[in-house]
Design an enzyme around this catalytic site. Sequence first.
Site, PDB file in Angstrom:
ATOM      1  CG  HIS A 168      -1.992  -1.003   1.121  1.00 20.45           C
ATOM      2  ND1 HIS A 168      -3.141  -0.872   0.661  1.00 20.45           N
ATOM      3  CD2 HIS A 168      -2.105  -2.640   1.755  1.00 20.45           C
ATOM      4  CE1 HIS A 168      -3.852  -2.068   0.719  1.00 20.45           C
ATOM      5  NE2 HIS A 168      -3.127  -3.050   1.531  1.00 20.45           N
ATOM      6  CG  HIS A 192      -2.559  -1.008  14.710  1.00 27.30           C
ATOM      7  ND1 HIS A 192      -2.995  -2.340  14.563  1.00 27.30           N
ATOM      8  CD2 HIS A 192      -1.737  -1.182  15.512  1.00 27.30           C
ATOM      9  CE1 HIS A 192      -2.577  -3.090  15.211  1.00 27.30           C
ATOM     10  NE2 HIS A 192      -1.727  -2.444  15.927  1.00 27.30           N
ATOM     11  CG  ASN A 205      -7.943  -4.299   0.915  1.00 25.31           C
ATOM     12  OD1 ASN A 205      -7.327  -3.190   1.356  1.00 25.31           O
ATOM     13  ND2 ASN A 205      -7.571  -5.497   0.964  1.00 25.31           N
TER      14      ASN A 205
HETATM   15 FE1  HDE Z   1      -2.476  -4.806   5.512  1.00 25.09          FE
HETATM   16  N1  HDE Z   1      -0.712  -3.913   6.010  1.00 25.09           N
HETATM   17  N2  HDE Z   1      -1.845  -6.394   6.094  1.00 25.09           N
HETATM   18  N3  HDE Z   1      -4.215  -5.812   4.955  1.00 25.09           N
HETATM   19  N4  HDE Z   1      -3.060  -2.914   4.959  1.00 25.09           N
HETATM   20  C1  HDE Z   1      -0.248  -2.853   5.749  1.00 25.09           C
HETATM   21  O1  HDE Z   1       0.888  -1.434   7.486  1.00 25.09           O
HETATM   22  C2  HDE Z   1      -0.596  -6.700   6.972  1.00 25.09           C
HETATM   23  C3  HDE Z   1      -4.565  -7.099   4.930  1.00 25.09           C
HETATM   24  C4  HDE Z   1      -4.452  -2.706   4.213  1.00 25.09           C
HETATM   25  O2  HDE Z   1      -3.286   3.613   4.079  1.00 25.09           O
HETATM   26  C5  HDE Z   1       1.102  -2.265   6.278  1.00 25.09           C
HETATM   27  O3  HDE Z   1       0.895   0.713   7.781  1.00 25.09           O
HETATM   28  C6  HDE Z   1      -0.724  -8.159   7.289  1.00 25.09           C
HETATM   29  C7  HDE Z   1      -5.961  -7.240   4.729  1.00 25.09           C
HETATM   30  C8  HDE Z   1      -4.409  -1.359   4.078  1.00 25.09           C
HETATM   31  O4  HDE Z   1      -1.726   3.480   5.382  1.00 25.09           O
HETATM   32  C9  HDE Z   1       1.492  -3.719   6.934  1.00 25.09           C
HETATM   33  C10 HDE Z   1      -1.767  -8.866   6.685  1.00 25.09           C
HETATM   34  C11 HDE Z   1      -6.739  -5.990   4.531  1.00 25.09           C
HETATM   35  C12 HDE Z   1      -3.087  -0.863   4.208  1.00 25.09           C
HETATM   36  C13 HDE Z   1       0.349  -4.559   6.674  1.00 25.09           C
HETATM   37  C14 HDE Z   1      -2.492  -7.890   6.006  1.00 25.09           C
HETATM   38  C15 HDE Z   1      -5.264  -5.186   4.741  1.00 25.09           C
HETATM   39  C16 HDE Z   1      -2.505  -1.853   4.635  1.00 25.09           C
HETATM   40  C17 HDE Z   1       2.108  -1.802   5.260  1.00 25.09           C
HETATM   41  C18 HDE Z   1      -2.180 -10.238   6.807  1.00 25.09           C
HETATM   42  C19 HDE Z   1      -7.871  -5.401   4.206  1.00 25.09           C
HETATM   43  C20 HDE Z   1      -2.783   0.633   4.155  1.00 25.09           C
HETATM   44  C21 HDE Z   1       2.014  -0.278   6.047  1.00 25.09           C
HETATM   45  C22 HDE Z   1      -2.111 -10.777   8.159  1.00 25.09           C
HETATM   46  C23 HDE Z   1      -8.971  -5.655   5.333  1.00 25.09           C
HETATM   47  C24 HDE Z   1      -2.840   1.448   5.073  1.00 25.09           C
HETATM   48  C25 HDE Z   1       1.290  -0.198   7.082  1.00 25.09           C
HETATM   49  C26 HDE Z   1      -2.350   2.861   4.953  1.00 25.09           C
HETATM   50  C27 HDE Z   1      -1.006  -1.980   5.166  1.00 25.09           C
HETATM   51  C28 HDE Z   1       0.223  -5.665   7.075  1.00 25.09           C
HETATM   52  C29 HDE Z   1      -3.637  -8.027   5.255  1.00 25.09           C
HETATM   53  C30 HDE Z   1      -5.692  -3.512   4.358  1.00 25.09           C
HETATM   54  C31 HDE Z   1       2.914  -4.348   6.607  1.00 25.09           C
HETATM   55  C32 HDE Z   1       0.656  -8.817   7.871  1.00 25.09           C
HETATM   56  C33 HDE Z   1      -6.733  -8.587   4.930  1.00 25.09           C
HETATM   57  C34 HDE Z   1      -5.621  -0.668   3.468  1.00 25.09           C
HETATM   58  O5  HDE Z   1       1.508  -3.687   8.412  1.00 25.09           O
END
Ligand code: HDE
Length: 712
Positions: A76, A340, A149
């Site tokens: 993202h 978060h 999402n």
């Molecule tokens: Fe994320 N995801 N994600 N994700 N995600 C990040 O956090 C992660 C997942 C989503 O506009 C990171 O600050 C793991 C699902 C959005 O700043 C990180 C897993 C969904 C955004 C991270 C998931 C998301 C992130 C990278 C599986 C939809 C952008 C930067 C366990 C419900 C937030 C950050 C923004 C961002 C980890 C799965 C949505 C690396 C480990 C499912 C919208 O922490």
Amino acid sequence: MAKKKEKPENDKIKDLQQFTENGDGEFLTTNHGVKINDNQNSLKSGERGSTLLEDFILREKITHFDHERIPERIVHARGSAAHGHFELYEKMGKYTKAGFLNDTKIKTPVFVRFSTVAGSRGSSDLARDVRGFSVKFYTQEGNYDLVGNNMPVFFIQDAMKFPDLVHAVKPEPDNEIPQAASAHDTFWDFISLMPESMHMIMWVMSDRAIPRSLRMMEGFGVHTFRFINDKGKSTFVKFHWKPLLGIHSVAWDEAQNISGKDPDFHRRDLWEAIESGSFPQWELGVQLVDEKDEFKFGFDLLDPTKLIPEELVPVKIIGKLTLNRNPDNFFAETEQVAFHPGHLVPGIDFTNDPLLQGRLFSYTDTQLSRLGSPNFHEIPINRPIVDIHNNQRDGHMRHAINKGKTAYEPNSLGGGCPFQAMMKNFGFTSFLERIDSKKIRNRSKSFVDHFSQATMFFNSQSDAEKNHLINALRFELGKVQTPEIRQRMVNLLTQVDTNLANRVGEALGITPKTPEQPMNHSIPADEDRKELQSKKVKPPVESSKALSMKNTIKDSIETRKIAILAANGVDDKSLNSMKKTLEGNGAVVKIIAPKMGMITSAKGARITVDESFLQAASVLYDAVFIAGGQKSVDALKAEADAIHFVNEAYKHCKAIAASGESVEFLKLSYIDVNAKDEGLIIEKNGGIEKSFVKAIAQHRFWDRENARKVPA
Ligand code: HDE
């Protein structure tokens, strides 16, 4: 005890939270407040001499510059954001005690960030990808983040697989190719071995992955969460954002073109809509499931690869989100905002969805490496609008100047402050979920079916949407170099729909073979599971109306961008009445002519040209009108780019209008002016404004794809 601030208003949040700096009317200073006398030259030993180390002004400026970049988000990374507010329609006290979901009079300030997932910070907005939809609510009880999402399901079921998924989709590690694209070997290698991703693959290969605008896409919380009311009762909840402008997408060929013509297309669109006062809006909907109904669906509510069809649990609309202010500074706000899923307020809680559980660890961890300090909550965009009181101290870049001797609890020297919020129903308490089980590293048997909802999604698509999805798979798999991966993928598609597999296979020269046993590396191979896996599970509903964009809202042309092609000698009435009608209906109209500057109408009026064919491209517009006037039409006829413009708009199934002499112009294009096509508004004698507005509101005329092909 925390003192409550007065109710925040959206406008006030800036003052409450931000350390703003605006140099208007001020002298330049160093970071330590010393006025700078010369910002053009470094300090030197003589006119042609070397630069002196003592030049603290130069060193400060360059050091700061050298450190301007911070690590981009792992996923993202590419995003755009805006401020706004959330208003509640009806109190939700029966289900949740969350304050902002119980007061219909307050406007809760929000900051919303949209993003693509795979690309780097500088990549194109129009990549085929999932879009992030993160909302930070600055509530009276602290910050609540809904980090979702634009698709309601996810690729994987367990957080353990997330680094693998992301490594597979990111550019390949040896040559860092391709940027912001899933059409490569490592992604499809992984997917072809992960049947659990098949439902999500249907979504990412659909047009949902190439939205027309961030303002025209849905948002979903994906996981099942819990609402908790003041009696401690839990209700399962799934969150939905429904855009008031409907859900619309572009064509894949168009998306690829936009990526070259304007890689900031979505960012610009969001920014311009807000600047012009056309504030994007979504309604918040919830699907509520009573605790006792947890197991009634035939799929597991904890499985993030499943959605609850709206036919089974309707979406209850409870409030509205409005985005009405662009950030002042991209880095300070959009880049530094830290979302978060674990930023919760009382009244909302997690479930045991194993993907969500892993996220709860990841998001704090990633901020530590990205923003560099556990004090990231002190960055203005991340600060809550209520006071913070605790005994946490120090760390890199600490802003708070905590007073007093006591940084521990219990204490007597500080009068026991700050206190725990131990009174009943005060402060955050976790849902009292009963846990009584063995420690295991395994996947639940209720997660085994991977195909029924993929089939349901495919069945729910219109014919045009099915064609697009099939073409997307043909495109993506065609880019895969390893034949075995292509074959494995096509085989897997037979589990979703044989016709789908055949049609994809046909274009790739592959005959689909039904896999004997759909391989699944995530499911341990015990006998029960093998049996479960080989069972064909019926979808919860055959097809679901809400899953097709065909059924979306199509009643307005507000904010749609319309190109009017014109040149010297343009007919005044033809141009003016169309422009007036379109603008009167909220559309944005641009005059495109062979050259920049001004054109002169038939009656001698001077008209400002917005873009020439050098800057303009049909892919950046929703519809096109060729204004009348013989001289103007003759000039356009001589312009190959004008003909290309119209051909391309036709190819991308957009509304096209021509009246009077301009009908002749269309005859030079590939368009068959006599064809039966509701998107072609052609009238020799004018009077087409209303029909054109109606056609634009329909968004696209996909049926055209079956007609004559246009190689624009
Ligand atoms: Fe994320 N995801 N994600 N994700 N995600 C990040 O956090 C992660 C997942 C989503 O506009 C990171 O600050 C793991 C699902 C959005 O700043 C990180 C897993 C969904 C955004 C991270 C998931 C998301 C992130 C990278 C599986 C939809 C952008 C930067 C366990 C419900 C937030 C950050 C923004 C961002 C980890 C799965 C949505 C690396 C480990 C499912 C919208 O922490």
